[in-house]
Design a protein around this motif. Sequence first.
Motif: not given
Length: 234
Positions: A190, A193-194, A196-197, A170
């Motif tokens: 990217v 996102i990774s 967070t998953i 972030s």
Amino acid sequence: MLTHTLGVLGAALSMSLSWPQVIKSCVQRRTRGLSPTACALGVVMPLGWITYGLLSGQEIQVVTNVVTGTAGLAILTALLITQPGMRSPRALRLSAASAGTVLTAVLLSGLAAALPGVRGEQVAPLLGLLLAGVSFLSAIPQPLALLRDRTQDLSGLSPLRWRLGAGACSSWLLYGLLTGQPPVAASAFVGLISATIVCGVLFLRRETRPAPALDQAARWRDSITTRNLAMAGV
């Protein structure tokens, strides 16, 4: 001032995020759930960003990725030692193929920057774009491994490492946007996102902690007492 703060925050989080995983993998020798491809990229991607930092004059990138690369090497070594199956020719070929792309780009960038009349600032954007592209690929293996096999042992994954990763990405995302560095922003997006998953999967599938030995012993004594009372007709 804001960009400097974001850069320092991103660097601090990036340098600290891998060490919870280092403790779990190297000290506790727990590596279940780790993706070998992601671990290999965790070593070579910092090399790429170190080269990018040297070419573009971004010292903060150099310092940050020296630390993260060292931690990544420790994690990869622990994985290969504790899981012999990861040392098979097939597993090594898959990891080497992904890592080889980055190493080739680093080598070619260094050679290009050494040519007469070519400045590092001219080569850095091209290397940054390639690293951003590889970031898309490097962000896939770990969350994909978790989503593909929903019964695998995740005891080797450090939740704190991925929470810190989300915070670091972030910060780097905002830093890249505010300083006009699209490769940094794209790579951070990217990665966010990774992370967070992975955080979501670890939260939903968090392990049920076993009862402490003292509690188990107490329950055993209670069961014996209850059985003795029943036999005595009490």
